[in-house]
Design a protein around this motif. Structure first.
Motif, mmCIF file in Angstrom:
data_model
loop_
_atom_site.group_PDB
_atom_site.id
_atom_site.type_symbol
_atom_site.label_atom_id
_atom_site.label_comp_id
_atom_site.label_asym_id
_atom_site.label_seq_id
_atom_site.Cartn_x
_atom_site.Cartn_y
_atom_site.Cartn_z
ATOM 1 N N GLU A 124 0.347 6.444 -4.912
ATOM 2 C CA GLU A 124 0.952 5.911 -3.863
ATOM 3 C C GLU A 124 0.111 5.925 -2.416
ATOM 4 O O GLU A 124 0.311 5.039 -2.353
ATOM 5 C CB GLU A 124 2.043 7.164 -4.014
ATOM 6 C CG GLU A 124 3.003 5.763 -2.707
ATOM 7 C CD GLU A 124 3.799 5.206 -3.551
ATOM 8 O OE1 GLU A 124 4.247 4.654 -2.702
ATOM 9 O OE2 GLU A 124 3.580 5.452 -4.717
ATOM 10 N N LEU A 125 -1.083 6.825 -2.356
ATOM 11 C CA LEU A 125 -1.044 5.699 -1.442
ATOM 12 C C LEU A 125 -2.454 5.358 -0.810
ATOM 13 O O LEU A 125 -2.127 3.846 -0.335
ATOM 14 C CB LEU A 125 -2.342 7.347 -0.569
ATOM 15 C CG LEU A 125 -2.851 7.657 0.976
ATOM 16 C CD1 LEU A 125 -1.861 7.423 1.975
ATOM 17 C CD2 LEU A 125 -3.727 8.745 1.445
ATOM 18 N N VAL A 126 -3.134 4.899 -2.556
ATOM 19 C CA VAL A 126 -3.884 4.282 -2.676
ATOM 20 C C VAL A 126 -3.171 2.676 -2.907
ATOM 21 O O VAL A 126 -3.469 2.000 -2.190
ATOM 22 C CB VAL A 126 -4.770 3.971 -3.549
ATOM 23 C CG1 VAL A 126 -5.415 2.839 -4.414
ATOM 24 C CG2 VAL A 126 -5.258 4.974 -3.804
ATOM 25 N N LYS A 127 -1.150 2.565 -3.072
ATOM 26 C CA LYS A 127 -0.865 2.006 -3.337
ATOM 27 C C LYS A 127 -0.423 1.668 -1.600
ATOM 28 O O LYS A 127 -0.041 -0.529 -1.403
ATOM 29 C CB LYS A 127 0.194 1.809 -4.130
ATOM 30 C CG LYS A 127 1.345 0.624 -4.103
ATOM 31 C CD LYS A 127 2.568 0.886 -4.915
ATOM 32 C CE LYS A 127 2.114 1.488 -6.300
ATOM 33 N NZ LYS A 127 3.490 1.675 -7.117
ATOM 34 N N VAL A 128 -0.769 1.950 -0.816
ATOM 35 C CA VAL A 128 -0.140 1.394 0.613
ATOM 36 C C VAL A 128 -1.360 1.162 1.263
ATOM 37 O O VAL A 128 -0.555 -0.172 1.862
ATOM 38 C CB VAL A 128 0.283 3.708 1.652
ATOM 39 C CG1 VAL A 128 0.582 2.975 2.913
ATOM 40 C CG2 VAL A 128 1.547 3.979 1.133
ATOM 41 N N ILE A 129 -2.107 1.715 1.619
ATOM 42 C CA ILE A 129 -3.250 0.865 1.468
ATOM 43 C C ILE A 129 -4.167 -0.417 1.053
ATOM 44 O O ILE A 129 -4.384 -1.447 2.138
ATOM 45 C CB ILE A 129 -4.704 1.878 1.398
ATOM 46 C CG1 ILE A 129 -4.347 2.962 1.798
ATOM 47 C CG2 ILE A 129 -6.378 1.066 1.691
ATOM 48 C CD1 ILE A 129 -5.589 4.070 1.481
ATOM 49 N N THR A 130 -3.488 -0.654 -0.376
ATOM 50 C CA THR A 130 -4.406 -2.059 -0.972
ATOM 51 C C THR A 130 -3.032 -2.919 -0.747
ATOM 52 O O THR A 130 -3.444 -3.963 -1.150
ATOM 53 C CB THR A 130 -4.608 -1.258 -2.124
ATOM 54 O OG1 THR A 130 -3.739 -1.003 -3.108
ATOM 55 C CG2 THR A 130 -6.113 -1.125 -1.998
#
Length: 609
Positions: free
Chosen positions: A177-183
């Motif tokens: 989910e954090l990767v999704k926020v970043i990308t």
């Protein structure tokens, strides 16, 4: 006195674990945070259920030309999205098929190789209709979508019956989910009209903090305190800067999100709960922009002698014996001194008189995709290599003749045997040849550009215009919602297991006042279904400053023209007939100065090779 059952469970779990450590007993850390996550899911889902009902009510009130009703429906759509973002990580990870109802792209997707069509549904479909020129004409379809959201949200808790998720899975879900926020979220990927991506990022990070609470109490105090502090700072920054267009993505990533990703990784590792069941990512990387974050092994398996294979592949790259006339090699169209392109609109064909159908893209980062060729007709580099060698318009090499020629060389036979020691008496094979070339191509991913140095901590590597260009690229210009970080190609986050195709409506000429329709059918020529008509793979924009001309047909000579094409809304924005265009036809309203800054950022993606 503690009366909250979730808190009682956490305290009891921690007490029993500590007792086990003291007594030297073997402890099971399977359920440190599972009960807490389930409780948070139910709480957040209740909010989502309420807002989805409110959205349904707002849609039912659309009538005539009541613009106030449209605005209310948009606001309720935004609120429903906000509430969903607090359970998104859980749905996407544990109930992926169910999650597709809520936030699927507003275009038909094709599930290959079974060729099953996935009709769009949920938030993004509703957003497209509510921001249409005549949203009232879509009331029936909007009601169907609103009813789908409300009714399914009411049943979500039933998914938890017999739930058997573990701590490892739960921590991977928030990591992704954090990767999704970043990308994705900060690019406006799934809410381009609402422009709520920054506020939604806040909700996602809030949910991550909710899930982490029992682990923070359980983990090492120094790591826990650092992670807890950065979670708070990240939330504060997102809350203080909610405006989508003005959001400083570079500052957010450099100062908050990437350090948070690094700390989360260290924390999970310290708990011995690192686990990768879903993605192609290397969780041992510092953060998503680290060179090793997306490993080559995710795309091809080269074995333990990969360096020897790559060395052989580099030699074969310049070998004329791979062609039918012994005059051409891979570098004929992919010249290293031109960043592995040839500078031509479309490459010169085998007969040295005519030209092939499409532009020769750079080979830098080419292997980091799950489809090859502009139309994605093969899945791997090795398949592509074999096809290019045999193609009458390209190398025109007969595989048997090529191998026979190489077998006449004792030097080649020795080098093939060193690179492929398990091959025995017949090391010179087309499989080994293509594997060797693929191994070399996979090494063409330097990631040493000014941008890479900047994101790694060298704040002098980029100037202010380039940084602002990055913010525009990842925000207002919506480039980052198709050219996904960190490779800035069509490899879709957060799992990085699928390559995306887009229909842009690229014209046959570069005259925007009098555009002509291109006749190349794209992926449709390989898969003849309407949703692939004029669809092409999304290439990387890394090193794009050095690889003109652009697009599948080489129609645009410079990057300013490319950005302006997107600024106009693609082919449909130029009034070409593009019924299946996946790019929004709405203008981006970028100023000339903003276009220049975006180009400056793309120039900062130039590697030293």
């Amino acid at each position: 006195m503690l009366r909250n059952p979730t808190k009682l469970f956490i305290v009891a779990s921690l007490w029993l674990t500590c007792l086990g450590i003291v007594l030297g007993l073997k402890t099971d850390t399977r359920n440190i945070g599972v009960a807490n996550a389930l409780s948070a899911f139910k709480e957040n889902n209740a909010a989502f259920g309420s807002s989805s009902v409110a959205l349904k009510t707002a849609v039912s009130l659309l009538s005539g030309k009541d613009t106030a009703a449209v605005l209310k429906a948009r606001l309720d759509l935004k609120q429903s999205r906000m509430d969903y973002k607090r359970i998104e990580f859980f749905m996407d990870y544990f109930f992926e098929s169910s999650s597709l109802i809520y936030n699927r792209p507003a275009k038909v997707e094709v599930d290959e190789p079974y060729m099953e069509y996935q009709e769009p549904s949920g938030f993004q479909v509703m957003e497209a209709m509510l921001f249409d020129d005549d949203p009232f004409s879509h009331k029936k379809a909007l009601m169907e979508q609103a009813e789908l959201l409300a009714s399914s949200a009411a049943d979500l808790d039933a998914l938890l019956y017999g739930f058997e998720g573990t701590d490892k899975e739960l921590l991977e879900s928030i990591r992704l989910e954090l990767v999704k926020v970043i990308t994705l979220s900060i690019t406006g990927y799934d809410a381009p009209e609402l422009k709520s991506g920054i506020e939604e990022s806040y909700q996602s990070v809030f949910a991550i903090r909710q899930v982490l609470q029992p682990y923070l109490a359980y983990g090492q105090s120094d790591l826990s305190s650092q992670l807890s502090e950065n979670l708070g700072k990240t939330l504060d920054y997102l809350k203080a800067h909610p405006d989508f267009d003005s959001f400083n993505r570079m500052e957010f990533l450099s100062t908050y999100a990437l350090p948070l990703q690094e700390q989360l990784g260290k924390f999970i590792t310290a708990l011995s709960l690192s686990f990768n069941q879903k993605s192609s990512l290397n969780y041992g990387a510092k953060h998503i922009f680290s060179k090793e974050a997306i490993p080559a092994e995710a795309f091809t398996a080269m074995g333990t002698s990969k360096p020897l294979k790559a060395a052989l592949g580099k030699k074969l790259f310049f070998e004329n014996a791979l062609s039918g006339n012994l005059k051409r090699n891979c570098s004929s169209c992919h010249r290293p001194d031109q960043y592995f392109c040839d500078g031509l609109k479309t490459s010169l064909a085998f007969d040295a008189k005519t030209f092939v159908q499409r532009n020769a893209p750079t080979l830098l980062y080419a292997g980091f995709q799950y489809a090859q060729f502009w139309d994605g007709r093969v899945k791997t580099l090795t398949e592509q290599i074999k096809a290019v060698i045999a193609n009458p318009l390209e190398m025109n090499g007969n595989h048997a003749v090529v191998l026979a020629g190489l077998n006449k060389s004792n030097i080649y036979k020795a080098e093939f045997l060193k690179a492929f020691p398990a091959s025995g008496a017949d090391p010179v094979s087309m499989k080994n040849l293509s594997d060797a070339l693929a191994a070399y191509l996979m090494e063409l991913a330097p990631m040493n550009s000014s941008f890479d140095r900047y994101i790694a901590g060298d704040k002098k590597a980029m100037n202010a215009s380039e940084v602002e260009g990055f913010n525009l690229f990842m925000g207002k210009a919506q480039c980052g919602s198709c050219h996904f970080a960190p490779l800035f190609n069509g490899l879709i986050p957060p799992l990085y297991k699928r390559t995306e195709y887009e229909i842009l409506g690229t014209p046959a000429n570069d005259d925007f006042e009098h555009p002509k329709k291109d006749t190349d059918s794209g992926r449709f020529g390989f898969f003849p279904i309407e949703y692939y008509q004029e669809a092409f793979k999304t290439p990387t924009v890394r090193n794009a400053a050095m690889t003109a001309p652009y697009m599948h047909n080489g129609v645009f000579k410079d990057l300013n023209k490319v950005v302006e094409f997107y600024n106009q809304g693609g082919g449909a924005g130029l009034h070409l007939n593009q019924p299946q265009q996946t790019l929004s036809a709405k203008p981006l309203h970028l100023s000339d100065d903003e276009v220049k800054k975006i180009v400056a950022f793309i120039e900062s993606l130039t590697d030293k090779i």
